[in-house]
Write a protein that holds these residues in place. Structure first.
Motif, PDB file in Angstrom:
ATOM      1  N   LYS A 117      -4.511  10.105  16.513  1.00 20.06           N
ATOM      2  CA  LYS A 117      -4.177   8.444  15.944  1.00 20.06           C
ATOM      3  C   LYS A 117      -3.753   8.264  14.674  1.00 20.06           C
ATOM      4  N   ARG A 118      -4.160   9.141  13.939  1.00 21.15           N
ATOM      5  CA  ARG A 118      -3.814   8.790  12.538  1.00 21.15           C
ATOM      6  C   ARG A 118      -2.154   9.188  12.299  1.00 21.15           C
ATOM      7  N   PHE A 119      -2.078  10.227  12.954  1.00 19.62           N
ATOM      8  CA  PHE A 119      -0.607  10.855  13.040  1.00 19.62           C
ATOM      9  C   PHE A 119       0.305   9.587  13.779  1.00 19.62           C
ATOM     10  N   ASP A 135     -14.259   9.071  18.848  1.00 16.49           N
ATOM     11  CA  ASP A 135     -13.280  10.043  18.779  1.00 16.49           C
ATOM     12  C   ASP A 135     -13.792  11.585  18.595  1.00 16.49           C
ATOM     13  N   LEU A 168      -0.343   6.419  14.314  1.00 17.29           N
ATOM     14  CA  LEU A 168      -0.322   5.257  13.215  1.00 17.29           C
ATOM     15  C   LEU A 168       0.848   5.294  12.188  1.00 17.29           C
ATOM     16  N   SER A 169       1.188   6.392  11.433  1.00 19.71           N
ATOM     17  CA  SER A 169       1.763   6.934  10.358  1.00 19.71           C
ATOM     18  C   SER A 169       3.453   6.860  10.675  1.00 19.71           C
ATOM     19  N   ALA A 184      -8.934  12.106  16.489  1.00 16.19           N
ATOM     20  CA  ALA A 184      -8.815  10.930  15.466  1.00 16.19           C
ATOM     21  C   ALA A 184      -7.630  11.558  14.582  1.00 16.19           C
ATOM     22  N   ALA A 185      -7.428  12.853  14.497  1.00 21.87           N
ATOM     23  CA  ALA A 185      -6.170  13.242  13.778  1.00 21.87           C
ATOM     24  C   ALA A 185      -4.902  12.712  14.509  1.00 21.87           C
TER      25      ALA A 185
END
Length: 317
Positions: free
Chosen positions: A304-306, A296, A308-309, A301-302
């Motif tokens: 994706k994290r967002f 990524d 999933l949150s 990557a940021a």
């Protein structure tokens, strides 16, 4: 196969068939430097290599091509007609490489990079705009390349490198993918507002076994879910129309073409009644998917994290 991949295949075939092509490429910058400076020593100083090394490289380049590129007067050189022709092509190639390098660096920039993001048509009116708006609170300069399509098409585009990740349903299972469930969405049986069932609030799907259905085309996730729910209810739906977009189906229901299993609309449509299906449990799972092992960039990557949150908070309640 895309035009780009076909071009790469042609280039690789040429490299394999003509070994000099592979050895030629590293010397293009050296050739351009000598041509621009018209002096081997100055070009060698600019490149940071010994003058003798550069001289030998140019001699080998001419030998490989089988043509004189330079007219030499000591260490001063001038391009021959063949050399001028070759230089024009080399400069175009080096310019394209530089542009490509600038593009990939810009796309990977943590603050202003690019995310190639796919999503289902039904998530377009509210869900995806809301997600992007919320993500940009902390990442205001990140750019999105958006693709709106159905699940199988988006997964194929991830495999060819056109997409970084996608929101899809059902949550896919494949050995080359990573998929995470984010939320679920209730499906409703949508009927014309003058239908015999229109006054009902709830219905068992088996009660619609004799109805004509309007559905998405085979290959769409919602079509697979519709077929599976009808099978669970004990019947195979009789199909009156197969389309590509859920709101078109809702419009056809209003026109009396049939009934449909659909997610809630972004804006209520007149002419239809939407019934809660009590049995079987009529939901579709919404998930995010990406290629397993695919590196990524920082913005991807940021994001994706967002996403999933937002588990359990993706869809309006």
């Amino acid at each position: 196969m895309t035009n780009g991949s076909q071009a790469v295949d042609r280039i690789m075939a040429e490299f394999e068939a003509d070994s000099w092509a592979a050895s030629l490429t590293p010397r293009l910058v050296q050739f351009a430097a000598v041509a621009r400076h018209e002096h081997v020593t100055r070009a060698a100083q600019w490149l940071g290599v010994p003058q003798s090394t550069l001289s030998r490289a140019m001699v080998r380049l001419e030998a490989d091509l089988g043509v004189a590129l330079f007219a030499r007067r000591g260490r001063t050189v001038a391009l021959t007609p063949a050399g001028r022709t070759f230089l024009r092509a080399v400069e175009r190639a080096l310019t394209e490489v530089e542009r490509a390098a600038e593009t990939v660096r810009a796309d990977a920039d943590p603050a202003a990079g690019k995310i190639a993001f796919g999503f289902l048509h039904t998530l377009g009116p509210e869900t995806v705009p809301g997600l992007i708006r919320a993500f940009r609170v902390d990442h205001p300069r990140v750019r999105f390349q958006l693709v709106q399509s159905y699940g199988e098409a988006m997964i194929e585009r991830m495999r060819t490198g056109d997409l970084d990740l996608c929101l899809t349903s059902p949550v896919p299972e494949a050995p080359d993918l990573v998929a995470r469930r984010l939320d679920e969405q209730r499906l409703r049986l949508v009927v014309p507002d003058d239908h015999r069932l229109a006054d009902r609030k709830r219905i068992r799907l088996a009660e619609a076994a004799t109805e004509l259905f309007v559905t998405l085309e085979p290959g769409y996730g919602l079509r697979r879910i519709t077929d599976a729910l009808c099978a669970e209810a004990g019947f195979k739906p009789k199909i009156a129309f197969e389309g590509e977009e859920a709101e078109t189906l809702r419009g056809l229901v209003a026109a009396g073409f049939g009934v449909a299993l659909l997610p809630p609309p972004a804006v209520p449509r007149p002419g239809v009644a939407e019934l809660t299906v009590t049995a079987p449990r009529a939901v579709r799972e919404i998930g995010v998917a990406w290629l397993d092992g695919h590196p990524d960039t920082a913005p991807v990557a940021a994001f994706k994290r967002f996403l999933l949150s937002r588990r359990g908070q993706l869809l309006p309640r």
